[in-house]
Enzyme design. Sequence first.
Site, PDB file in Angstrom:
ATOM      1  CG  HIS A   1      25.687  35.347  36.654  1.00 13.86           C
ATOM      2  ND1 HIS A   1      25.570  36.667  37.022  1.00 13.86           N
ATOM      3  CD2 HIS A   1      25.099  35.254  35.432  1.00 13.86           C
ATOM      4  CE1 HIS A   1      24.946  37.334  36.080  1.00 13.86           C
ATOM      5  NE2 HIS A   1      24.644  36.506  35.094  1.00 13.86           N
ATOM      6  CD  GLU A   2      25.401  32.133  33.309  1.00 14.91           C
ATOM      7  OE1 GLU A   2      24.244  32.285  32.874  1.00 14.91           O
ATOM      8  OE2 GLU A   2      26.275  33.025  33.222  1.00 14.91           O
TER       9      GLU A   2
ATOM     10  N   GLY B   1      30.577  34.473  28.600  1.00 11.71           N
ATOM     11  CA  GLY B   1      31.034  33.584  29.671  1.00 11.71           C
ATOM     12  C   GLY B   1      30.234  32.301  29.780  1.00 11.71           C
TER      13      GLY B   1
ATOM     14  CD  GLU C   1      22.194  38.925  32.344  1.00 13.57           C
ATOM     15  OE1 GLU C   1      22.888  38.604  33.329  1.00 13.57           O
ATOM     16  OE2 GLU C   1      21.792  38.082  31.512  1.00 13.57           O
TER      17      GLU C   1
ATOM     18  CG  MET D   1      22.765  30.949  27.178  1.00  6.73           C
ATOM     19  SD  MET D   1      22.292  32.693  27.396  1.00  6.73           S
ATOM     20  CE  MET D   1      20.557  32.505  27.716  1.00  6.73           C
TER      21      MET D   1
HETATM   22  N1  HT7 Z   1      22.598  35.828  29.774  1.00  9.90           N
HETATM   23  C1  HT7 Z   1      23.808  35.449  29.144  1.00  9.90           C
HETATM   24  C2  HT7 Z   1      24.099  36.366  28.012  1.00  9.90           C
HETATM   25  C3  HT7 Z   1      24.850  35.721  26.904  1.00  9.90           C
HETATM   26  C4  HT7 Z   1      24.935  36.244  25.638  1.00  9.90           C
HETATM   27  C5  HT7 Z   1      24.414  37.387  25.103  1.00  9.90           C
HETATM   28  C6  HT7 Z   1      24.704  37.651  23.757  1.00  9.90           C
HETATM   29  C7  HT7 Z   1      25.499  36.815  23.000  1.00  9.90           C
HETATM   30  C8  HT7 Z   1      26.011  35.661  23.580  1.00  9.90           C
HETATM   31  C9  HT7 Z   1      25.729  35.389  24.909  1.00  9.90           C
HETATM   32  N2  HT7 Z   1      26.113  34.376  25.686  1.00  9.90           N
HETATM   33  C10 HT7 Z   1      25.560  34.588  26.906  1.00  9.90           C
HETATM   34  C11 HT7 Z   1      24.969  35.420  30.034  1.00  9.90           C
HETATM   35  C12 HT7 Z   1      24.699  35.828  31.418  1.00  9.90           C
HETATM   36  O1  HT7 Z   1      24.671  37.002  31.726  1.00  9.90           O
HETATM   37  O2  HT7 Z   1      24.458  35.005  32.254  1.00  9.90           O
HETATM   38 ZN    ZN Z   2      23.553  36.842  33.438  1.00  7.88          ZN
END
Ligand code: HT7
Ligand code: ZN
Length: 873
Positions: free
Chosen positions: A298-299, A262, A321, A264
Amino acid sequence: PHPIHRRDYRPPEFLIDHVELRFDLDPDRTRVEASLEVRRNPAATRGDGTLRLHGEQLDLEEVAIDGHRLAPAEYRVEPDSLTLQRVPDRFRLDTRVRIHPNLNTALEGLYQSGDMLCTQCEAEGFRRITYFLDRPDVMARYRTTLIADKGRFPVLLSNGNRVEERELVDGRHLVSWEDPFPKPSYLFALIAGDLSAIEDRFTTASGRDVVLQIFVEPHNLDRCDHAMQSLKKAMRWDEERFGREYDLDVYMIVAVSHFNMGAMENKGLNVFNDKFVLARADTATDEDFQGIEGVIAHEYFHNWSGNRITCRDWFQLSLKEGFTVYRDQEFSADVGSRGVKRVADVRLLQAHQFPEDSSPMAHPVRPDSYFEINNFYTATVYNKGAELVRMQATLLGPELFRKATDLYFTRHDGQAVTTDDFVRCMEDVSGRDLMQFRRWYSQAGTPHLHIEAAYDAERATYSLLIRQAIAPTPGEPDKDPLHLPLAIALLDPQGRELALRLEGEPNAGEPGTRILELRDWETRLCFVDVPVRPVPSLLRGFSAPVQPRFDYGDDDLLLLLRHDSDGYSRWNAARILMQRVLSTMIADPEAEVPGRFVEAFRGALTDPETDKALLAEVLTLPSESFLGDQMETVDVDGIHRARNTLREILGERLVEELLSVYRDNADVERYAPTPDAIGRRALKNLALGYLMAAGDARALTLCRAQFAGAGNMTDAIAALRLLVDHGGEDGTSALEAFHRRWSKEPLVIDKWFSVQATSSRAGTLGIVTGLLQHPDFSLRNPNRVRSLVGAFCTANPARFHARDGGGYRFLADRVLELDPLNPQIAARLLKALIRWRRYDAGRQALMRTEIERILAAEELSSDTFEVASKALE
Ligand code: HT7
Ligand code: ZN
């Protein structure tokens, strides 16, 4: 592949304090120069001075220690590492590598998305950019210099603050960024592209001015407002609710179209799947608007729960998380409707986490081992993890919980810690012993709560016997009882809450909810001074992630449905009633639908008091997957038939009420994603669905008109879905018109694929297979794969689980095609097959065959290998 075990964790032997990165960016060949300040970790046991850095798919050109270039014999390069022997206690390591973003289809590390270059480093993508100690407990300060052709990549972004910018020869330019906060490598990010931004400002509680920017491709500039408003709301809420203020001068968000998840939370530079940024009334649904608000929040919340305080190792993933999901759920509850949000979260948990918890991939919230960490970004780590935080908040109460999170944020600021450290903060402020509670983190499986009650009219007592039961999960044959809060109220026959007094207590409290704490396999409780036989409202607010079992009479459920002030309990009562009717219809296709059930439904439908969004939840039939989960062996076809029949019957018997609900809620005002308007649209479209199921001619007219005249995507897509299921010329021409109108809008075209993939019509697999050849389809775009293949395999049980196994073959073929391109997405899709033991013998054999076919493939990724092999264990 070999598993990695939590018990093998050791502190790193070396630390990296400072990182200087220089990128010469080019989609074909990017040069990365890294300069690392390395020193021995005084807190680690002293080894023999061997430094092994992670690195994958890097073409190494040069290595130097303290300015002295090493000869190839002085280091060892393996496919996943660079090893240097007998290094000094403190030194500078310089490396130069080449990488190839345009060949990176796995979307981990630096890759090309459309005309942009972007990064995704969590969990272990940074090692595809440069050699590094790519583990979250190595936290460093970064200075990053980006060089690129200015015409093609006028915008160059990285974490922190921009500290230098200048033109170079040959139309190239250079921008440098410095991030003052030490961070783990998984939070590194860079972006290069021809992007435009909307900009706003936010003044923090302490008066600091922060620039907020959302970068998108220029043609998307008119659909960023909702994301920006959501960000500002989230920033204010985190100050007020958790006392957390933003810490840099700039907060940047970039939307990209190729993204595995979703979004990062990279420090100061969040990278988002564009689905969670871009929204305009005509292109995005209410669900999209709500999704954006939640994911943006969330982010943002990760800046504290994740970035300032991060995880010691990936087994602790839920530390950031679970806590951050809890925080975003609370945010959405506060800015929207708390009851409706809770129901939506519970529905999600039950639809994804409960099945996972009883599957071959079941794992604790803090797993003990993994082959591939990417497979553990799961509903268990995220959503059950959030429930564990919620239970701690319930046990402590709001004031102490806030004190505990304050302590957590100050005690561990700048550290990489564990879920145990989090729980310790709860204990330290409250003086409570949460030793037993910690089992929730280490033990997999969903507890069942078997509750029995007895009313003694003479003694005016109401006693409860509550038994916990937890089925074995892979590798965990024996379970221990859990410590959990059980929220309960007792309602009198008029639906009023009674004042509660447990045996031995001096006084009764106020009427309302009581939090009981369970710790043992068996708990007996007795309420005294209970004047009438009450109806228990159990697990209010879904106070613990368990499956309650109580033998309610139909009348009790009708009372809860009508009167319970707790949204979850009302919704749950409706669902048990529906499930009862449906179970009878599954067992006997000729079974009648009880009149009182229809009347209860009528009553709820015409109830003017209830929040419309909650009403829409209450009146939605349980999903086919949910009904399957309640059965010993999933009766795919019986469930599909019974559910359709019940929809039809309700549509026929309540036609007038449904038509009035439709008309009363048909919005004439301008679109707004407010809770009230969203609730009205949800109820209206639910009514239209029942009417269409009944084949009412007026409904078809309304549906055609809604599709043709919809001023927003929520109404357009609801009508399109119903027309496609209706079939014939109506469905075909609506699909054509929709595609014609939206052919230049990828996120809308995703919906066009999904609607076709989730149609209940018999020929759907053929249509989905044909769509793989559509010029708009691509296996390289995860959103597209999810919208067609993912939607078919996870949201269309009747067609995916067709008796002939065609759906299973289709999925296995896609997994095998995708695995070499994007293992993360391939492994995720494969999870649709792992619960094969839940089906009849014929289907079991067909599913097994496909999993075995996948396992037999040469060169399977560790991601897909792990899912396939665990599925057969
Ligand atoms: N913490 C982020 C996790 C995430 C991620 C993990 C593995 C591969 C691609 C990814 N893109 C984002 C997302 C979140 O929980 O906020
Ligand atoms: Zn997260």
